[in-house]
Design a protein around this motif. Structure first.
Motif, short mmCIF file in Angstrom:
data_model
loop_
_atom_site.label_atom_id
_atom_site.label_comp_id
_atom_site.label_asym_id
_atom_site.label_seq_id
_atom_site.Cartn_x
_atom_site.Cartn_y
_atom_site.Cartn_z
N VAL A 1 0.86 -1.18 0.00
CA VAL A 1 0.00 0.00 0.00
C VAL A 1 0.90 1.24 0.00
CG1 VAL A 1 -1.74 1.31 1.27
CG2 VAL A 1 -1.86 -1.19 1.20
N THR A 2 0.72 2.11 -0.96
CA THR A 2 1.58 3.28 -1.11
C THR A 2 0.97 4.50 -0.43
OG1 THR A 2 0.53 4.07 -3.15
CG2 THR A 2 2.28 2.39 -3.38
N PRO A 3 1.79 5.53 -0.19
CA PRO A 3 1.23 6.78 0.34
C PRO A 3 0.13 7.35 -0.54
CG PRO A 3 3.60 6.77 0.62
CD PRO A 3 3.26 5.54 -0.19
N ASP A 4 0.28 7.23 -1.85
CA ASP A 4 -0.77 7.73 -2.76
C ASP A 4 -2.06 6.94 -2.59
OD1 ASP A 4 0.86 9.68 -3.78
OD2 ASP A 4 1.43 8.55 -5.57
N ASP A 5 -1.94 5.62 -2.35
CA ASP A 5 -3.13 4.81 -2.10
C ASP A 5 -3.89 5.31 -0.87
OD1 ASP A 5 -2.54 3.09 -4.24
OD2 ASP A 5 -1.36 1.74 -2.97
N VAL A 6 -3.13 5.61 0.18
CA VAL A 6 -3.75 6.10 1.41
C VAL A 6 -4.40 7.45 1.19
CG1 VAL A 6 -3.31 6.82 3.78
CG2 VAL A 6 -2.20 4.77 2.89
N ALA A 7 -3.67 8.35 0.52
CA ALA A 7 -4.20 9.71 0.29
C ALA A 7 -5.43 9.70 -0.60
CB ALA A 7 -3.11 10.58 -0.33
N ALA A 8 -5.60 8.66 -1.40
CA ALA A 8 -6.79 8.57 -2.25
C ALA A 8 -8.05 8.27 -1.43
CB ALA A 8 -6.60 7.49 -3.31
N ASN A 9 -7.87 7.73 -0.22
CA ASN A 9 -9.00 7.35 0.62
C ASN A 9 -9.15 8.22 1.87
OD1 ASN A 9 -10.14 4.72 -0.57
ND2 ASN A 9 -7.94 4.33 -0.56
N ILE A 10 -8.07 8.85 2.30
CA ILE A 10 -8.10 9.68 3.50
C ILE A 10 -7.70 11.10 3.12
CG2 ILE A 10 -7.04 10.07 5.76
CD1 ILE A 10 -6.54 7.06 5.94
N PRO A 11 -8.53 12.11 3.39
CA PRO A 11 -8.13 13.48 3.07
C PRO A 11 -6.91 13.89 3.90
CG PRO A 11 -10.17 13.47 4.34
CD PRO A 11 -9.88 12.05 4.00
N CYS A 12 -5.84 14.28 3.23
CA CYS A 12 -4.57 14.58 3.87
C CYS A 12 -4.16 16.02 3.57
CB CYS A 12 -3.47 13.63 3.38
SG CYS A 12 -3.72 11.90 3.83
N GLY A 13 -3.78 16.77 4.59
CA GLY A 13 -3.27 18.11 4.39
C GLY A 13 -4.15 19.17 5.02
N PRO A 14 -3.89 20.44 4.71
CA PRO A 14 -4.56 21.56 5.39
C PRO A 14 -5.89 21.99 4.78
CG PRO A 14 -2.84 22.40 3.96
CD PRO A 14 -2.78 20.89 3.85
N ASP A 15 -6.31 21.37 3.69
CA ASP A 15 -7.52 21.80 2.98
C ASP A 15 -8.77 21.34 3.73
OD1 ASP A 15 -9.58 22.39 1.27
OD2 ASP A 15 -8.66 21.51 -0.51
N LEU A 16 -9.35 22.24 4.50
CA LEU A 16 -10.53 21.89 5.30
C LEU A 16 -11.74 21.61 4.43
CD1 LEU A 16 -10.26 24.37 8.31
CD2 LEU A 16 -9.42 22.01 8.14
N ASP A 17 -11.84 22.26 3.29
CA ASP A 17 -12.98 22.03 2.41
C ASP A 17 -12.98 20.60 1.87
OD1 ASP A 17 -14.04 24.61 2.64
OD2 ASP A 17 -12.72 25.38 1.07
N ALA A 18 -11.79 20.04 1.62
CA ALA A 18 -11.70 18.65 1.17
C ALA A 18 -12.15 17.70 2.27
CB ALA A 18 -10.26 18.34 0.74
N ILE A 19 -11.82 18.04 3.51
CA ILE A 19 -12.27 17.22 4.64
C ILE A 19 -13.79 17.30 4.78
CG2 ILE A 19 -12.17 16.93 7.15
CD1 ILE A 19 -9.26 17.98 7.01
N VAL A 20 -14.33 18.50 4.67
CA VAL A 20 -15.78 18.69 4.79
C VAL A 20 -16.51 17.84 3.75
CG1 VAL A 20 -17.66 20.35 4.49
CG2 VAL A 20 -15.66 20.96 5.85
N GLU A 21 -16.01 17.83 2.54
CA GLU A 21 -16.66 17.07 1.48
C GLU A 21 -16.74 15.59 1.82
OE1 GLU A 21 -16.15 16.13 -3.33
OE2 GLU A 21 -14.78 17.50 -2.32
N LYS A 22 -15.66 15.04 2.36
CA LYS A 22 -15.64 13.63 2.74
C LYS A 22 -16.58 13.35 3.92
CE LYS A 22 -12.39 11.54 0.18
NZ LYS A 22 -12.60 10.27 -0.58
N VAL A 23 -16.56 14.23 4.91
CA VAL A 23 -17.40 14.04 6.09
C VAL A 23 -18.87 14.11 5.72
CG1 VAL A 23 -18.06 14.99 8.33
CG2 VAL A 23 -15.64 14.87 7.70
N MET A 24 -19.24 15.08 4.87
CA MET A 24 -20.64 15.27 4.56
C MET A 24 -21.22 14.17 3.69
SD MET A 24 -21.34 17.74 6.44
CE MET A 24 -23.03 18.07 5.95
#
Length: 329
Positions: free
Chosen positions: A266-289
């Motif tokens: 499992v690569t870092p890119d694989d993980v980042a494709a499923n878990i929002p990573c970084g400071p972008d709160l809007d990307a997190i909101v999209e996943k949560v909602m």
């Protein structure tokens, strides 16, 4: 309105740190807090596994408003259901009615340690049905005897029980588990924003409908906030690559070494494709909602790793809650 929660991830932080995080999450305005209940971390790199029930007892005294929950406890192997009934009742009294007992059929990782083997899925679900019946009976405060296929209870009584009992939330992952547990649970637990689970639950005869009479569908999502994407992705890969295996794999592997082997490619890119990573709160909101869109009433975030936990709570958690509530309005 959707309720937003914070996860006390016992696999990645020590007990004193977790109590501190719980206090700060309450101050920030999270609606509820859930704690994992593990004997072992998923991966050696996580490095922790304090006892959830001692932790929650401390959190109950260190907080005053936020609701608490196990996410989730297996009441069939490592713990006998009569013992779970007692400690859940005690915790509810300490929390003054803020506790929900989250239950599931368990993972080999945590349950094999008592040397009782690892049953099939069908057997584990039958054991959980019996365990729920035992817990319900004991939470009446009455003297209880029980003879089942898997459990026996002799002249047991829980002496300190809350007047309103303890709500039971049960983890489901497909149609068979929904059919078995919806009629005997108060709330649904699931880790995927799967609308079909909510729909199936509401279609089962005898189930309390999600969104009606207080019934909840409680989800959970990992995120990895950090000041930059690269560091967040590195932490998520180190700490949470086990998540890529899916539940059918995660329930059956017995050790952190097994998870390390199963996720070696499992690569870092694989993980980042499923878990929002970084400071972008809007990307997190999209996943949560996505959970709200699937009909869930509650969703708890897991801030992956201990490395940025303090900074997440100090800088990002408050603005994230503001954005989530704005998106929910």
């Amino acid at each position: 309105m959707t309720r937003f929660g914070y996860t006390l991830m016992t696999e990645q932080s020590g007990p004193r740190e977790l109590v501190s995080y719980a206090q700060r999450a309450e101050e920030l305005g999270f609606d509820f807090e859930v704690s994992s209940d593990h004997y072992s971390p998923w991966l050696t790199e996580q490095g922790h596994a304090p006892y959830a029930w001692t932790l929650l007892g401390a959190v109950a005294q260190a907080t005053s408003r936020v609701e608490l929950m196990t996410y989730v406890t297996c009441p069939t192997m490592r713990y006998h259901p009569a013992v779970v009934a007692q400690k859940a009742a005690t915790l509810q009294l300490l929390a003054e009615g803020r506790f929900t007992l989250g239950l599931g059929s368990g993972e080999n990782l945590n349950e094999h340690v008592v040397g009782a083997g690892w049953p099939t899925v069908a057997t584990r679900q039958t054991m959980l049905v019996e365990a729920i019946e035992i817990i319900r009976r004991l939470h009446t405060g009455e003297l209880t005897d029980f003879r089942g296929e898997h459990f026996q209870v002799d002249s047991a009584r829980v002496w300190d029980v809350p007047d309103d009992g303890v709500d039971l939330a049960v983890a489901v992952s497909g149609a068979r588990s929904v059919e078995r547990f919806a009629p005997i649970a108060d709330h649904l637990v699931a880790v995927e924003p799967d609308h079909s689970l909510v729909t199936a639950w509401n279609d089962v005869d005898g189930a309390t409908k999600i969104g009606a009479n207080g019934a909840r569908a409680i989800g959970q999502i990992p995120i990895c906030w950090a000041p930059d994407v690269e560091r967040a992705t590195a932490v998520a890969h180190e700490q949470f690559r086990w998540f890529a295996g899916g539940w059918s794999v995660n329930a059956d592997l017995p050790t952190p070494a097994g998870f390390a082997g199963a996720t070696q490619f499992v690569t870092p890119d694989d993980v980042a494709a499923n878990i929002p990573c970084g400071p972008d709160l809007d990307a997190i909101v999209e996943k949560v909602m996505a959970f709200k869109d699937a009909g869930f009433t509650d969703v708890a975030v897991v801030q992956v790793g201990d490395a940025f936990q303090d900074q997440f709570l100090a800088e990002a958690a408050g603005p994230l809650l503001d954005k989530l509530r704005a998106a929910d309005s």
